[in-house]
Write a protein that holds these residues in place. Sequence first.
Motif, short mmCIF file in Angstrom:
data_model
loop_
_atom_site.label_atom_id
_atom_site.label_comp_id
_atom_site.label_asym_id
_atom_site.label_seq_id
_atom_site.Cartn_x
_atom_site.Cartn_y
_atom_site.Cartn_z
N LYS A 1 -35.34 -33.07 -55.01
CA LYS A 1 -36.28 -32.13 -55.65
C LYS A 1 -35.55 -31.24 -56.66
CE LYS A 1 -39.58 -28.45 -54.44
NZ LYS A 1 -38.90 -27.31 -55.03
N GLU A 2 -34.39 -30.73 -56.26
CA GLU A 2 -33.62 -29.86 -57.16
C GLU A 2 -33.14 -30.63 -58.39
OE1 GLU A 2 -29.38 -27.83 -56.57
OE2 GLU A 2 -30.94 -26.90 -55.35
N ARG B 1 -34.47 -33.38 -59.78
CA ARG B 1 -35.58 -33.74 -60.66
C ARG B 1 -36.10 -32.53 -61.43
NH1 ARG B 1 -40.35 -36.82 -58.61
NH2 ARG B 1 -40.53 -37.14 -60.86
N GLU B 2 -36.16 -31.37 -60.78
CA GLU B 2 -36.59 -30.15 -61.48
C GLU B 2 -35.63 -29.82 -62.61
OE1 GLU B 2 -36.86 -27.23 -58.44
OE2 GLU B 2 -38.91 -27.79 -57.83
N GLU B 3 -34.33 -29.96 -62.35
CA GLU B 3 -33.33 -29.69 -63.38
C GLU B 3 -33.45 -30.69 -64.53
OE1 GLU B 3 -30.04 -27.34 -64.74
OE2 GLU B 3 -31.42 -27.09 -63.07
N ASP C 1 -36.16 -32.35 -65.45
CA ASP C 1 -37.39 -32.05 -66.20
C ASP C 1 -37.19 -30.85 -67.12
OD1 ASP C 1 -38.62 -34.15 -64.98
OD2 ASP C 1 -39.72 -32.94 -63.50
N MET C 2 -36.46 -29.84 -66.63
CA MET C 2 -36.22 -28.66 -67.45
C MET C 2 -35.36 -29.01 -68.68
SD MET C 2 -34.36 -25.08 -66.41
CE MET C 2 -32.76 -25.86 -66.43
N SER D 1 -31.04 -38.55 -60.69
CA SER D 1 -31.99 -38.84 -59.61
C SER D 1 -31.95 -40.32 -59.23
CB SER D 1 -33.41 -38.43 -60.03
OG SER D 1 -33.78 -39.07 -61.23
N THR E 1 -27.00 -31.75 -65.07
CA THR E 1 -27.59 -31.52 -63.75
C THR E 1 -26.51 -31.54 -62.67
OG1 THR E 1 -29.60 -32.64 -64.50
CG2 THR E 1 -29.38 -32.27 -62.15
#
Length: 379
Positions: free
Chosen positions: A324-325, A327-329, A331-332, A261, A303
């Motif tokens: 967005k995609e 950061r979600e990855e 965080d997961m 990111s 990621t």
Amino acid sequence: MDAARIERWCEKHQLSFAKAIVLSGVSDVTDDVLLAALNTVKAIGKTRIVEKCFDTNTKTDFVLVQTSATVTGQTLPNAIGIPGEVGPWPLHVLPAVTEFEQFQAKLLSFLKSEGKSIADVKGLLNPPSLDVNAALVNAISSLVDKCNAAPPDTQSYRKLRMFSGVRPTPSGEDEYDAWAEQTTHMLEEWQCGDSVKKQRIVESLRGPAADIIRFSRAQNPNATSNDYMQALETAFGTTESSADLLVKFRSTFQIEGEKLSTYLLRLDKLLHCVFRKGGLQLSDMNRLRTEQVVRGALPHDMTAMRIRMTHKLREPLTFSELLKEVREEEDMLQGRNDTKSAVMSKAVTSVTTSSPEVKTDPEVERLKRELKEMKAEMI
């Protein structure tokens, strides 16, 4: 010549219908003679010959004449000439326009200039009578207010941050790159005319930056908001060309330990610099950003690995969608690593826990004592 042809002829030369006459049957006459004949009719005032048109049927000319006075069929003779010398030539004028027809023409012209059509005022034209009733007045007033109303965006908007171009940057102002990026974005978002956009740019400038725009406007009074931004970019932006910046963008890679990111934010800043320099089209930004993430991210970044596998299967994502995609990855993956660390810590704790003491066998203790006594006797 019929009235329709006279109207088209007057419109071609932007003449008022009420101040134009046409002579027919004119041949072998100079302009000076024509003007002398026209001057004999005082009702038309001063005259000017605008154009001649050859009539193939009679082998003579039609002559379009502009007058200084308003003319009607009732105030003019049927023909004009100098008795015993030239003429007479038949005289043609357009019929007088009624008051309602003048109103109708003005309304149609207004609608055309505002990009409207008759459908917007259906039922208001060609009324059964010439009485202008209250409903007609209110409807036209409402239409005029609607056409002249300022867009909502011009009534209330968020002002741009201040920029002067002074070094070091004064308190309360932005660096040029940050200011230019925000301004470029706002110029795309504002739903208003270019003159309003230019005014808002000028409102945010001080000192040397304001001087640059003033000089640019003096050299080109018709400069657009994009011209203003280009002038500021030349004065305060990077001196690198768009090609150099594009090479720099292509040579930007993810650093070991850097989140994807964060790398994406670095890439997008460079990409906007290329765009401001005119090195790429707005429609190409999403594709170039995705391609560089695929080739510039670290090979072991989990990621980026998923983006590499899916980017050819769909349309390039916008910056917001891609960030967005990512950061979600991230965080997961972070949550999964935190869970794994907690489990490993628990296992290590259970292994290092002290084990219970083993009870000593009495027989073994007795043998140890006897062995100790035998060693003592031998000594």
